[in-house]
Design an enzyme around this catalytic site. Structure first.
Site, PDB file in Angstrom:
ATOM      1  NE  ARG A  27      36.868 -32.234 -17.346  1.00  0.00           N
ATOM      2  CZ  ARG A  27      36.391 -31.102 -17.842  1.00  0.00           C
ATOM      3  NH1 ARG A  27      35.144 -31.045 -18.212  1.00  0.00           N
ATOM      4  NH2 ARG A  27      37.150 -30.047 -17.964  1.00  0.00           N
ATOM      5  CD1 TRP A  75      43.091 -36.342 -23.978  1.00  0.00           C
ATOM      6  CD2 TRP A  75      43.866 -34.258 -24.097  1.00  0.00           C
ATOM      7  NE1 TRP A  75      43.226 -36.006 -25.301  1.00  0.00           N
ATOM      8  CE2 TRP A  75      43.699 -34.746 -25.416  1.00  0.00           C
ATOM      9  CE3 TRP A  75      44.345 -32.958 -23.922  1.00  0.00           C
ATOM     10  CZ2 TRP A  75      43.985 -33.984 -26.536  1.00  0.00           C
ATOM     11  CZ3 TRP A  75      44.629 -32.198 -25.034  1.00  0.00           C
ATOM     12  CH2 TRP A  75      44.448 -32.708 -26.335  1.00  0.00           C
ATOM     13  N   GLY A 102      44.356 -27.914 -16.822  1.00  0.00           N
ATOM     14  CA  GLY A 102      44.713 -26.644 -17.453  1.00  0.00           C
ATOM     15  C   GLY A 102      46.185 -26.630 -17.811  1.00  0.00           C
ATOM     16  CD  GLU A 483      29.001 -33.460 -36.997  1.00  0.00           C
ATOM     17  OE1 GLU A 483      29.969 -32.686 -37.121  1.00  0.00           O
ATOM     18  OE2 GLU A 483      28.811 -34.139 -35.970  1.00  0.00           O
ATOM     19  CE  LYS A 487      30.577 -36.857 -34.830  1.00  0.00           C
ATOM     20  NZ  LYS A 487      30.217 -35.613 -34.287  1.00  0.00           N
ATOM     21  CD  GLU A 490      34.482 -37.285 -33.289  1.00  0.00           C
ATOM     22  OE1 GLU A 490      35.191 -36.837 -32.380  1.00  0.00           O
ATOM     23  OE2 GLU A 490      33.383 -36.798 -33.594  1.00  0.00           O
ATOM     24  CG  HIS A 506      37.284 -26.683 -59.034  1.00  0.00           C
ATOM     25  ND1 HIS A 506      37.486 -26.062 -60.243  1.00  0.00           N
ATOM     26  CD2 HIS A 506      35.971 -26.542 -58.761  1.00  0.00           C
ATOM     27  CE1 HIS A 506      36.339 -25.549 -60.676  1.00  0.00           C
ATOM     28  NE2 HIS A 506      35.398 -25.835 -59.785  1.00  0.00           N
ATOM     29  CE  LYS A 605      30.753 -34.633 -25.204  1.00  0.00           C
ATOM     30  NZ  LYS A 605      30.299 -34.809 -26.600  1.00  0.00           N
TER      31      LYS A 605
HETATM   32  O1  M6R Z   1      32.130 -28.633 -26.347  1.00  0.00           O
HETATM   33  P1  M6R Z   1      32.261 -28.010 -27.712  1.00  0.00           P
HETATM   34  O2  M6R Z   1      30.993 -28.116 -28.486  1.00  0.00           O
HETATM   35  O3  M6R Z   1      32.772 -26.619 -27.684  1.00  0.00           O
HETATM   36  O4  M6R Z   1      33.323 -28.906 -28.454  1.00  0.00           O
HETATM   37  C1  M6R Z   1      33.773 -28.582 -29.737  1.00  0.00           C
HETATM   38  C2  M6R Z   1      34.484 -29.743 -30.384  1.00  0.00           C
HETATM   39  O5  M6R Z   1      35.613 -30.092 -29.650  1.00  0.00           O
HETATM   40  C3  M6R Z   1      33.580 -30.972 -30.519  1.00  0.00           C
HETATM   41  O6  M6R Z   1      32.413 -30.671 -31.232  1.00  0.00           O
HETATM   42  C4  M6R Z   1      34.324 -32.113 -31.241  1.00  0.00           C
HETATM   43  O7  M6R Z   1      34.584 -31.772 -32.561  1.00  0.00           O
HETATM   44  C5  M6R Z   1      33.517 -33.417 -31.149  1.00  0.00           C
HETATM   45  N1  M6R Z   1      34.323 -34.445 -30.613  1.00  0.00           N
HETATM   46  C6  M6R Z   1      33.063 -33.929 -32.450  1.00  0.00           C
HETATM   47  O8  M6R Z   1      32.297 -35.082 -32.321  1.00  0.00           O
END
Ligand code: M6R
Length: 610
Positions: A27, A75, A102, A483, A487, A490, A506, A605
């Site tokens: 997290r 974070w 938060g 996607e 991947k 990131e 284009h 995450k």
């Molecule tokens: O928990 P969520 O599915 O709502 O999260 C959404 C995005 O933050 C999440 O999919 C993020 O893009 C991933 N790290 C991608 O691998």
């Protein structure tokens, strides 16, 4: 973002908290801290920039013992990652400690007031310290009372855990828009941001709702609403295994989760079929009349879940002939979208705690939409605030890079689209049976595909030094290319870009030069010829092309430099297969580049801030 954990009981809180923090590290992981209330030594606070391991090492020489404590993994939002900004924060007299997940939105005005009226001095740049100091100022011997009073003054999102050295048997926690659960153990009680953090110690959980305050002692847990009235909550029994959240011999959670996809898909599909082979939507009441009443579907999500939403649009439009808009959650909420009671709003989220998605959902609800969510984490905020929930049965996903959540989200979107099409009488028996049979054998095909990992590894070895990678595709392949690109960037930090293949000419084609790697998805039989032309276009600019195609479509070999074949399957469902080599490709490239795969830099995450 951030993870919090707390314990009050008769065991050493230090060990429980450090252990819980390690499980919450996904997290956020830029700093961590712990506070223990010791009747003799007072409030002991230790915090350190960096991972939990740094904190652990920092306190390793100390014989810390207390039966109550709180911990935090951060974070950063307000203030850079540093020892000072790390949580827990303490009140002006150092007697009260607090952890927070938060954002306190009105912290600037509160800080000014605390400085001017009470002469409070701050030692960090955080909004959290402001809330802690405020509780300290309001404290008159009753921590619960001080927390209630302070929360009346703050705006924003929070899950907090607070302890006071003057009340060493009491832990007070509260939540609004950030996740918080309470665990009921034999040797004490717990708070945490997520269940895996405390699953080793207890399986009976209270899911805390917004605006609730919880008071925990060794033997008792009381929940109160915002008016301080006691609330009765049913116990949620966790049936899944803590081992599911461990690596089980894989080098990384991401690789383990890639390999769990056949099982996740199997669980997600098989539980959704009745004895006659028809789809059941977990008791969600979507009759033909209701479906026909909808004149629009909105799918809203972020990141990978948004990419699943794009396939959802394709599936619903194709099978159910309803117009679908897909939106990024952070955009949706601020553009006054046209939503009313004839709108079906579908939120997709692995964690169910993504703040942007949650806020979009609330916006849609306010405008009268029916909200259906596709969520992985049971009991999460998105799930609880939706009218209907359709769970992905992927199991806990720990790696920051989403893999098995994505493929199970795809399955849910196919099932929803097919269900609606079937109800509307648009999907004939033969097409339906073909698709359903295919969904049932996809897990087997995936298992075969996963055995070709060596091939992907060799490709990764060839390309791991790339600086720029392009992903192209048409139709569903273009969505999968988004996607695949996400991947790669990131976890490997390679600059990658995905674009619909027909759009390349284009503008973006200007960036293609000698040896640029282009990953071309060419799995759609109906668009195969067109993709071959797109591959030719980039080849004539000297790009190197790695194509993903269906077994048997060997003509692609004449155009591409490398081809990875996926098993044959109907065009509509190829994303369930074609994304997997892209996940593995990203994984092995990141590994070869020495990246921290499960915890990539700057990411977390679950994104519970705006
Ligand atoms: O928990 P969520 O599915 O709502 O999260 C959404 C995005 O933050 C999440 O999919 C993020 O893009 C991933 N790290 C991608 O691998």
């Amino acid at each position: 973002m951030c993870g919090i954990v707390g314990y009050v009981g008769n065991e050493n809180a230090r060990n429980i908290i450090i252990d819980g923090l390690k499980r919450l590290e996904y997290r956020g992981y830029d700093s961590a801290g712990i506070a223990l209330a010791d009747p003799e030594q007072g409030m002991i606070v230790r915090k350190k920039k960096g991972r939990i391991a740094n904190l652990e090492e920092y306190i390793s020489g100390e014989n810390l013992f207390s039966t109550i404590g709180i911990g935090h993994t951060r974070w950063a939002t307000h203030g850079a990652p540093s020892d000072e900004n790390a949580h827990p924060h303490v009140s002006a007299d150092g007697k009260i400690a607090l952890v927070h997940n938060g954002i306190i939105e009105n912290y600037v005005e509160l800080k000014k007031e605390l400085m001017e009226k009470h002469g409070i001095v701050f030692s960090s740049e955080t909004d959290t310290e402001v809330l802690t100091k405020l509780i300290g100022v309001l404290y008159e011997g009753d921590l619960e009372d001080a927390v209630f009073k302070a929360l009346d003054r703050v705006r924003g999102a929070f899950a907090i855990g607070v302890i006071s050295q003057d009340e060493p048997g009491r832990l007070v926690a509260a939540r609004k828009d950030s996740p918080l659960i309470v665990g009921l153990g034999r040797d004490g009680n717990f708070i945490a941001s997520d269940i895996p953090a405390i699953l080793k110690y207890c399986r009976q959980i209270y899911l805390i709702e917004n605006n609730e305050v919880v008071v925990l002692t060794e033997n008792n847990v009381q929940i109160f609403d915002a008016q301080r009235r006691p609330v009765r909550r049913d116990v949620f029994n966790v049936t899944w295994d803590a081992d599911a959240a461990e690596k089980e011999g894989y080098d990384h959670f991401m690789l383990k989760e890639i390999h769990e996809q056949p099982e996740g898909i199997r669980n997600t599909v098989e539980r959704r079929m009745d004895d006659h082979g028809e789809i059941v939507l977990d008791g969600i009441n979507l009759t033909r009349e209701t479906i026909e009443y909808f004149n629009k579907v909105y799918i809203v999500a972020c990141g990978t879940a948004y990419h699943a939403g794009l396939i959802g649009k394709y599936a619903i439009e194709k099978f159910a002939h309803i117009s679908v808009e897909v939106d990024i959650a952070s955009e949706f909420r601020y553009r006054d979208p046209f939503v009313d009671d004839r709108t079906l709003f579908i939120a997709i989220s692995q964690s169910g705690e993504t703040l942007d998605t949650l806020a979009a959902l609330r916006e849609a609800k306010k405008k009268g939409a029916r909200v259906l969510s596709v969520v992985n984490v049971v009991g999460s905020s998105v799930a609880r605030e939706s009218d209907d929930v359709f769970y992905t049965w992927a199991g806990p996903e720990i790696a920051v890079a989403s893999t098995k959540a994505y493929t199970t989200q795809l399955v849910c979107m196919y099932l929803i689209g097919m269900y609606m099409g079937r109800k509307k009488g648009l999907l004939d028996d033969e097409t339906y049976q073909t698709l359903m049979n295919e969904l049932l054998v996809i897990p087997d095909k995936l298992e075969t595909l996963l055995q070709k990992e060596r091939v992907v590894q060799d490709l990764a070895r060839r390309f791991y030094r790339s600086n720029n990678v392009f992903f192209i595709g048409r139709g569903p392949d273009s969505y999968v290319s988004y996607e695949g690109s996400l991947k790669l960037k990131e976890i490997s930090y390679i600059n990658s870009f995905a674009i619909a293949a027909g759009e390349l000419k284009h503008g973006t084609i200007a960036l293609i030069e000698k040896d640029t790697l282009v990953v071309a998805l060419a799995t759609q039989d109906s668009l195969f010829e067109k993709m071959l032309s797109n591959i030719k276009e980039v080849k004539s600019r000297d790009a190197t092309v790695l194509a993903i195609a269906k077994e048997g479509n060997t003509t692609v070999e004449a155009e591409a430099d490398y081809v990875f074949y996926i098993p044959q399957c109907p065009d509509e469902l190829t994303p369930l297969l074609s994304v997997v080599p892209l996940q593995q490709f990203a994984y092995y490239i990141a590994k070869m580049r020495g990246c921290d795969i499960d915890k990539p830099k700057n990411l977390a995450k679950s994104v519970t801030v705006e």
